[in-house]
Scaffold this motif. Structure first.
Motif, PDB file in Angstrom:
ATOM      1  N   LEU A 151       0.813  -1.220   0.000  1.00 19.19           N
ATOM      2  CA  LEU A 151       0.000   0.000   0.000  1.00 19.19           C
ATOM      3  C   LEU A 151       0.845   1.269   0.000  1.00 19.19           C
ATOM      4  N   VAL A 152       2.046   1.224   0.562  1.00 17.85           N
ATOM      5  CA  VAL A 152       2.887   2.429   0.613  1.00 17.85           C
ATOM      6  C   VAL A 152       3.943   2.426  -0.487  1.00 17.85           C
ATOM      7  N   MET A 153       3.848   1.490  -1.412  1.00 17.70           N
ATOM      8  CA  MET A 153       4.828   1.361  -2.486  1.00 17.70           C
ATOM      9  C   MET A 153       4.805   2.588  -3.403  1.00 17.70           C
ATOM     10  N   GLU A 154       5.985   3.042  -3.795  1.00 20.63           N
ATOM     11  CA  GLU A 154       6.117   4.150  -4.739  1.00 20.63           C
ATOM     12  C   GLU A 154       6.047   3.617  -6.152  1.00 20.63           C
ATOM     13  N   PRO A 155       5.699   4.347  -7.127  1.00 20.25           N
ATOM     14  CA  PRO A 155       5.197   5.721  -7.150  1.00 20.25           C
ATOM     15  C   PRO A 155       3.700   5.761  -6.838  1.00 20.25           C
ATOM     16  N   GLY A 156       3.271   6.858  -6.297  1.00 14.59           N
ATOM     17  CA  GLY A 156       1.860   7.073  -5.983  1.00 14.59           C
ATOM     18  C   GLY A 156       1.310   6.109  -4.960  1.00 14.59           C
ATOM     19  N   PRO A 157       1.788   6.186  -3.703  1.00 14.54           N
ATOM     20  CA  PRO A 157       1.312   5.246  -2.694  1.00 14.54           C
ATOM     21  C   PRO A 157      -0.193   5.395  -2.448  1.00 14.54           C
ATOM     22  N   TRP A 158      -0.862   4.283  -2.166  1.00 17.29           N
ATOM     23  CA  TRP A 158      -2.293   4.291  -1.875  1.00 17.29           C
ATOM     24  C   TRP A 158      -2.553   4.629  -0.418  1.00 17.29           C
ATOM     25  N   LEU A 159      -1.512   4.557   0.410  1.00 19.69           N
ATOM     26  CA  LEU A 159      -1.629   4.845   1.833  1.00 19.69           C
ATOM     27  C   LEU A 159      -0.468   5.745   2.217  1.00 19.69           C
ATOM     28  N   GLU A 160      -0.787   6.868   2.848  1.00 17.97           N
ATOM     29  CA  GLU A 160       0.238   7.809   3.301  1.00 17.97           C
ATOM     30  C   GLU A 160       0.469   7.628   4.795  1.00 17.97           C
ATOM     31  N   ILE A 161       1.696   7.325   5.163  1.00 19.43           N
ATOM     32  CA  ILE A 161       2.072   7.238   6.574  1.00 19.43           C
ATOM     33  C   ILE A 161       3.022   8.395   6.833  1.00 19.43           C
ATOM     34  N   PRO A 162       2.629   9.346   7.704  1.00 21.87           N
ATOM     35  CA  PRO A 162       3.382  10.600   7.862  1.00 21.87           C
ATOM     36  C   PRO A 162       4.844  10.419   8.258  1.00 21.87           C
ATOM     37  N   PHE A 163       5.143   9.552   9.189  1.00 24.23           N
ATOM     38  CA  PHE A 163       6.514   9.430   9.679  1.00 24.23           C
ATOM     39  C   PHE A 163       7.373   8.535   8.782  1.00 24.23           C
ATOM     40  N   LEU A 164       6.767   7.853   7.811  1.00 23.05           N
ATOM     41  CA  LEU A 164       7.513   6.896   7.013  1.00 23.05           C
ATOM     42  C   LEU A 164       8.572   7.572   6.139  1.00 23.05           C
ATOM     43  N   GLU A 165       8.228   8.715   5.532  1.00 22.24           N
ATOM     44  CA  GLU A 165       9.180   9.394   4.646  1.00 22.24           C
ATOM     45  C   GLU A 165      10.399   9.881   5.427  1.00 22.24           C
ATOM     46  N   SER A 166      10.177  10.460   6.617  1.00 25.50           N
ATOM     47  CA  SER A 166      11.329  10.926   7.405  1.00 25.50           C
ATOM     48  C   SER A 166      12.143   9.740   7.925  1.00 25.50           C
ATOM     49  N   ALA A 167      11.504   8.623   8.244  1.00 24.44           N
ATOM     50  CA  ALA A 167      12.244   7.442   8.714  1.00 24.44           C
ATOM     51  C   ALA A 167      13.096   6.879   7.592  1.00 24.44           C
ATOM     52  N   VAL A 168      12.586   6.849   6.378  1.00 26.34           N
ATOM     53  CA  VAL A 168      13.351   6.343   5.251  1.00 26.34           C
ATOM     54  C   VAL A 168      14.523   7.274   4.943  1.00 26.34           C
ATOM     55  N   ARG A 169      14.287   8.579   4.985  1.00 28.91           N
ATOM     56  CA  ARG A 169      15.374   9.541   4.725  1.00 28.91           C
ATOM     57  C   ARG A 169      16.446   9.458   5.797  1.00 28.91           C
ATOM     58  N   PHE A 170      16.042   9.196   7.050  1.00 22.03           N
ATOM     59  CA  PHE A 170      16.996   9.090   8.131  1.00 22.03           C
ATOM     60  C   PHE A 170      17.871   7.836   7.971  1.00 22.03           C
ATOM     61  N   THR A 171      17.281   6.715   7.528  1.00 23.67           N
ATOM     62  CA  THR A 171      18.044   5.471   7.419  1.00 23.67           C
ATOM     63  C   THR A 171      18.830   5.373   6.127  1.00 23.67           C
ATOM     64  N   VAL A 172      18.382   6.038   5.042  1.00 28.31           N
ATOM     65  CA  VAL A 172      19.040   5.929   3.744  1.00 28.31           C
ATOM     66  C   VAL A 172      19.587   7.308   3.373  1.00 28.31           C
ATOM     67  N   ARG A 173      20.646   7.730   3.974  1.00 28.71           N
ATOM     68  CA  ARG A 173      21.229   9.034   3.679  1.00 28.71           C
ATOM     69  C   ARG A 173      22.155   8.975   2.538  1.00 28.71           C
TER      70      ARG A 173
END
Length: 173
Positions: A151-173
């Motif tokens: 559901l959160v797969m890119e592009p155009g996720p069907w479900l938006e999880i607010p903290f997910l984008e910042s968590a991914v950016r934090f782990t994959v710098r």
């Protein structure tokens, strides 16, 4: 010193020769044999802990008759496992044909269905791998995780999880 021919195989017969007399290993003092008569008070025939040399029967496989009685073919007895495997194969096929989100959703729902089948049905054939509780938790958690990831797969996720984008950016710098 030459060993008697019966002494070589005496261990297989509980330490006795073919005629029933005990065999004393070399270096040990011979002890008189006390005959055990059936019916004597407290007398019991010695039992060997070894498996019998000739197997008379075999145990049924664990998943054999669990889903449906034995008069039905094996594939009919294993319908819970076959249905989950079929749904998973359809999900993999859809993913290979260019719809990864839909394919992963089908796989996740198949695992959730496996968890529900394991909970509801008293006998599920080879779908039962571990204890009922462990199977339910394993199938359920994997199914929910795969479904949420689809559901959160890119592009155009069907479900938006607010903290997910910042968590991914934090782990994959």
């Amino acid at each position: 010193m030459q060993a008697e021919p019966d002494a070589e195989h005496a261990a297989d017969n509980g330490g006795t020769r073919a005629n029933g007399t005990p065999v004393t290993p070399p270096g040990l003092p011979a002890t008189p044999a006390v005959p055990l008569t059936p019916g004597a008070a407290g007398a019991e025939a010695p039992r060997s802990r070894r498996f019998p040399p000739v197997t008379r029967d075999t145990a049924r496989p664990e998943g054999s008759g669990r889903a449906v009685p034995g008069a039905v073919s094996t594939s009919a007895r294993q319908w819970p496992m076959l249905s989950v495997l079929t749904a998973t194969a359809v999900g993999l096929l859809v993913t290979a044909l260019g719809q990864p989100r839909v394919g992963c959703l089908i796989i996740g729902v198949a695992l959730i269905a496996a968890s529900v089948l394991r909970r509801v049905l008293p006998s599920v054939g080879m779908l039962a791998v571990r204890s009922r509780f462990t199977d339910m938790i394993t199938y359920g958690l994997l199914g929910v995780a795969i479904t949420l990831l689809a559901l959160v797969m890119e592009p155009g996720p069907w479900l938006e999880i607010p903290f997910l984008e910042s968590a991914v950016r934090f782990t994959v710098r």
